[in-house]
Design a protein around this motif. Structure first.
Motif, PDB file in Angstrom:
ATOM      1  N   VAL A   1      11.835   9.598   4.781  1.00  0.00           N
ATOM      2  CA  VAL A   1      11.000   9.144   3.659  1.00  0.00           C
ATOM      3  C   VAL A   1      11.866   8.422   2.633  1.00  0.00           C
ATOM      4  CG1 VAL A   1       9.510   9.896   1.758  1.00  0.00           C
ATOM      5  CG2 VAL A   1       9.266  10.947   4.021  1.00  0.00           C
ATOM      6  N   ASP A   2      13.001   9.008   2.274  1.00  0.00           N
ATOM      7  CA  ASP A   2      13.897   8.396   1.287  1.00  0.00           C
ATOM      8  C   ASP A   2      14.382   7.022   1.743  1.00  0.00           C
ATOM      9  OD1 ASP A   2      13.640  10.666  -0.279  1.00  0.00           O
ATOM     10  OD2 ASP A   2      15.605  11.493   0.284  1.00  0.00           O
ATOM     11  N   VAL A   3      14.786   6.918   3.006  1.00  0.00           N
ATOM     12  CA  VAL A   3      15.277   5.647   3.544  1.00  0.00           C
ATOM     13  C   VAL A   3      14.173   4.593   3.478  1.00  0.00           C
ATOM     14  CG1 VAL A   3      15.885   4.524   5.751  1.00  0.00           C
ATOM     15  CG2 VAL A   3      17.102   6.571   5.002  1.00  0.00           C
ATOM     16  N   THR A   4      12.965   4.979   3.827  1.00  0.00           N
ATOM     17  CA  THR A   4      11.844   4.037   3.807  1.00  0.00           C
ATOM     18  C   THR A   4      11.530   3.594   2.386  1.00  0.00           C
ATOM     19  OG1 THR A   4      10.951   5.076   5.790  1.00  0.00           O
ATOM     20  CG2 THR A   4       9.452   3.683   4.521  1.00  0.00           C
ATOM     21  N   MET A   5      11.469   4.547   1.464  1.00  0.00           N
ATOM     22  CA  MET A   5      11.173   4.218   0.073  1.00  0.00           C
ATOM     23  C   MET A   5      12.257   3.306  -0.506  1.00  0.00           C
ATOM     24  SD  MET A   5       9.636   7.888  -1.136  1.00  0.00           S
ATOM     25  CE  MET A   5       9.551   7.466  -2.865  1.00  0.00           C
ATOM     26  N   LYS A   6      13.509   3.575  -0.186  1.00  0.00           N
ATOM     27  CA  LYS A   6      14.615   2.744  -0.660  1.00  0.00           C
ATOM     28  C   LYS A   6      14.463   1.323  -0.118  1.00  0.00           C
ATOM     29  CE  LYS A   6      19.656   2.540  -0.860  1.00  0.00           C
ATOM     30  NZ  LYS A   6      20.447   1.854   0.109  1.00  0.00           N
TER      31      LYS A   6
ATOM     32  N   GLY B   1       3.032  11.619   4.673  1.00  0.00           N
ATOM     33  CA  GLY B   1       2.273  11.753   5.912  1.00  0.00           C
ATOM     34  C   GLY B   1       2.272  10.474   6.722  1.00  0.00           C
ATOM     35  N   TYR B   2       2.108   9.351   6.041  1.00  0.00           N
ATOM     36  CA  TYR B   2       2.129   8.068   6.743  1.00  0.00           C
ATOM     37  C   TYR B   2       3.499   7.827   7.366  1.00  0.00           C
ATOM     38  CZ  TYR B   2       1.838   3.227   8.014  1.00  0.00           C
ATOM     39  OH  TYR B   2       1.871   2.069   8.750  1.00  0.00           O
ATOM     40  N   ILE B   3       4.544   7.987   6.572  1.00  0.00           N
ATOM     41  CA  ILE B   3       5.896   7.723   7.079  1.00  0.00           C
ATOM     42  C   ILE B   3       6.233   8.652   8.235  1.00  0.00           C
ATOM     43  CG2 ILE B   3       8.364   7.808   6.505  1.00  0.00           C
ATOM     44  CD1 ILE B   3       7.528   6.827   3.659  1.00  0.00           C
ATOM     45  N   GLY B   4       5.943   9.943   8.080  1.00  0.00           N
ATOM     46  CA  GLY B   4       6.219  10.894   9.157  1.00  0.00           C
ATOM     47  C   GLY B   4       5.424  10.589  10.412  1.00  0.00           C
TER      48      GLY B   4
ATOM     49  N   ALA C   1       3.210   6.587  -6.929  1.00  0.00           N
ATOM     50  CA  ALA C   1       2.025   6.813  -7.768  1.00  0.00           C
ATOM     51  C   ALA C   1       2.332   7.715  -8.954  1.00  0.00           C
ATOM     52  CB  ALA C   1       0.902   7.419  -6.931  1.00  0.00           C
ATOM     53  N   ASN C   2       1.635   7.473 -10.034  1.00  0.00           N
ATOM     54  CA  ASN C   2       1.685   8.307 -11.232  1.00  0.00           C
ATOM     55  C   ASN C   2       0.262   8.719 -11.572  1.00  0.00           C
ATOM     56  OD1 ASN C   2       4.507   8.202 -11.884  1.00  0.00           O
ATOM     57  ND2 ASN C   2       4.203   6.065 -12.453  1.00  0.00           N
ATOM     58  N   GLY C   3       0.153   9.614 -12.498  1.00  0.00           N
ATOM     59  CA  GLY C   3      -1.170   9.985 -12.979  1.00  0.00           C
ATOM     60  C   GLY C   3      -1.722  11.208 -12.289  1.00  0.00           C
ATOM     61  N   GLU C   4      -3.029  11.329 -12.423  1.00  0.00           N
ATOM     62  CA  GLU C   4      -3.733  12.543 -12.010  1.00  0.00           C
ATOM     63  C   GLU C   4      -3.677  12.814 -10.513  1.00  0.00           C
ATOM     64  OE1 GLU C   4      -8.230  13.809 -12.558  1.00  0.00           O
ATOM     65  OE2 GLU C   4      -7.229  13.277 -14.436  1.00  0.00           O
ATOM     66  N   ILE C   5      -3.620  11.788  -9.696  1.00  0.00           N
ATOM     67  CA  ILE C   5      -3.654  11.998  -8.240  1.00  0.00           C
ATOM     68  C   ILE C   5      -2.284  11.766  -7.594  1.00  0.00           C
ATOM     69  CG2 ILE C   5      -6.109  11.526  -8.008  1.00  0.00           C
ATOM     70  CD1 ILE C   5      -5.370   8.707  -7.079  1.00  0.00           C
ATOM     71  N   LYS C   6      -1.242  11.857  -8.395  1.00  0.00           N
ATOM     72  CA  LYS C   6       0.126  11.603  -7.917  1.00  0.00           C
ATOM     73  C   LYS C   6       0.473  12.445  -6.686  1.00  0.00           C
ATOM     74  CE  LYS C   6       4.932  12.011  -9.266  1.00  0.00           C
ATOM     75  NZ  LYS C   6       5.881  12.424 -10.272  1.00  0.00           N
ATOM     76  N   ASP C   7       0.214  13.745  -6.736  1.00  0.00           N
ATOM     77  CA  ASP C   7       0.579  14.616  -5.612  1.00  0.00           C
ATOM     78  C   ASP C   7      -0.168  14.246  -4.337  1.00  0.00           C
ATOM     79  OD1 ASP C   7       2.327  15.972  -7.254  1.00  0.00           O
ATOM     80  OD2 ASP C   7       0.950  17.625  -7.650  1.00  0.00           O
ATOM     81  N   LEU C   8      -1.439  13.897  -4.470  1.00  0.00           N
ATOM     82  CA  LEU C   8      -2.212  13.510  -3.294  1.00  0.00           C
ATOM     83  C   LEU C   8      -1.708  12.197  -2.714  1.00  0.00           C
ATOM     84  CD1 LEU C   8      -5.782  14.470  -4.528  1.00  0.00           C
ATOM     85  CD2 LEU C   8      -4.416  15.648  -2.801  1.00  0.00           C
ATOM     86  N   GLN C   9      -1.393  11.249  -3.580  1.00  0.00           N
ATOM     87  CA  GLN C   9      -0.872   9.973  -3.108  1.00  0.00           C
ATOM     88  C   GLN C   9       0.478  10.157  -2.418  1.00  0.00           C
ATOM     89  OE1 GLN C   9      -2.213   7.232  -2.678  1.00  0.00           O
ATOM     90  NE2 GLN C   9      -3.368   6.488  -4.404  1.00  0.00           N
ATOM     91  N   PHE C  10       1.342  11.007  -3.000  1.00  0.00           N
ATOM     92  CA  PHE C  10       2.640  11.229  -2.377  1.00  0.00           C
ATOM     93  C   PHE C  10       2.477  11.938  -1.037  1.00  0.00           C
ATOM     94  CE2 PHE C  10       6.889  13.100  -1.780  1.00  0.00           C
ATOM     95  CZ  PHE C  10       7.608  11.918  -1.797  1.00  0.00           C
ATOM     96  N   GLY C  11       1.485  12.813  -0.935  1.00  0.00           N
ATOM     97  CA  GLY C  11       1.182  13.441   0.354  1.00  0.00           C
ATOM     98  C   GLY C  11       0.805  12.397   1.394  1.00  0.00           C
ATOM     99  N   TYR C  12       0.020  11.414   0.976  1.00  0.00           N
ATOM    100  CA  TYR C  12      -0.325  10.304   1.868  1.00  0.00           C
ATOM    101  C   TYR C  12       0.941   9.552   2.278  1.00  0.00           C
ATOM    102  CZ  TYR C  12      -2.019   5.781   3.443  1.00  0.00           C
ATOM    103  OH  TYR C  12      -2.235   4.651   4.169  1.00  0.00           O
ATOM    104  N   CYS C  13       1.814   9.304   1.309  1.00  0.00           N
ATOM    105  CA  CYS C  13       3.067   8.578   1.542  1.00  0.00           C
ATOM    106  C   CYS C  13       3.901   9.268   2.620  1.00  0.00           C
ATOM    107  CB  CYS C  13       3.844   8.486   0.227  1.00  0.00           C
ATOM    108  SG  CYS C  13       5.576   7.993   0.374  1.00  0.00           S
TER     109      CYS C  13
ATOM    110  N   ASP D   1       0.836  -1.207   0.000  1.00  0.00           N
ATOM    111  CA  ASP D   1       0.000   0.000   0.000  1.00  0.00           C
ATOM    112  C   ASP D   1       0.868   1.253   0.000  1.00  0.00           C
ATOM    113  OD1 ASP D   1      -2.346  -1.581   0.243  1.00  0.00           O
ATOM    114  OD2 ASP D   1      -2.224  -1.515   2.438  1.00  0.00           O
ATOM    115  N   LEU D   2       1.857   1.258   0.866  1.00  0.00           N
ATOM    116  CA  LEU D   2       2.721   2.420   0.997  1.00  0.00           C
ATOM    117  C   LEU D   2       3.573   2.607  -0.260  1.00  0.00           C
ATOM    118  CD1 LEU D   2       3.497   4.707   2.889  1.00  0.00           C
ATOM    119  CD2 LEU D   2       5.224   3.207   3.888  1.00  0.00           C
TER     120      LEU D   2
END
Length: 128
Positions: free
Chosen positions: A96-101, A45-48, A31-43, A24-25
């Motif tokens: 965030v970078d460490v988690t994504m990696k 926000g969740y990690i933080g 995420a890509n596409g129309e809601i990319k910014d909102l999804q990344f905000g979720y990303c 999910d994370l």
């Protein structure tokens, strides 16, 4: 309005027994596409939020166990208990970078709890 509804529909819904997974994370963070910014905000926000929750929980336990100790001593004890020691100058974006990696490099584990994977990512990147 449509973008907001699409975003809400795309966010993993967690009920009492459900949990956000690494999949999910990872989906939100990449995420890509129309809601990319909102999804990344979720990303982010969740990690933080998960990071702060982990640190707060450990700190609360240590404050109870060490009532006469300074904040610095409690923080050091919390770090030892958690198994990661993040330097003070590390910025939130690095977490965030460490988690994504970690999610990218461990696809075999992404079905597990995102919170647990965040914990493992921090232990791996910032050992005490």
């Amino acid at each position: 309005m449509f973008k907001v509804l699409a975003f809400l529909a795309a966010i993993p819904c967690t009920g009492y027994a459900d949990t956000v997974t690494g999949n999910d994370l990872h989906s939100a963070c990449t995420a890509n596409g129309e809601i990319k910014d909102l999804q990344f905000g979720y990303c982010i926000g969740y990690i933080g939020g998960a990071f702060e929750g982990i640190k707060f929980g450990a700190g609360a336990v240590m404050f109870q166990a060490m009532p006469e100790s300074s904040t610095t001593e409690v923080d050091q004890a919390s770090n030892a208990m958690l198994g990661f020691c993040i330097p003070e100058n590390v910025e939130r974006g690095q977490i965030v970078d460490v988690t994504m990696k970690y999610l990218e490099e461990n696809p075999q584990s992404r079905h597990e709890s995102a919170r647990g994977l965040l914990f493992q990512a921090l232990q791996s990147a910032f050992p005490c």
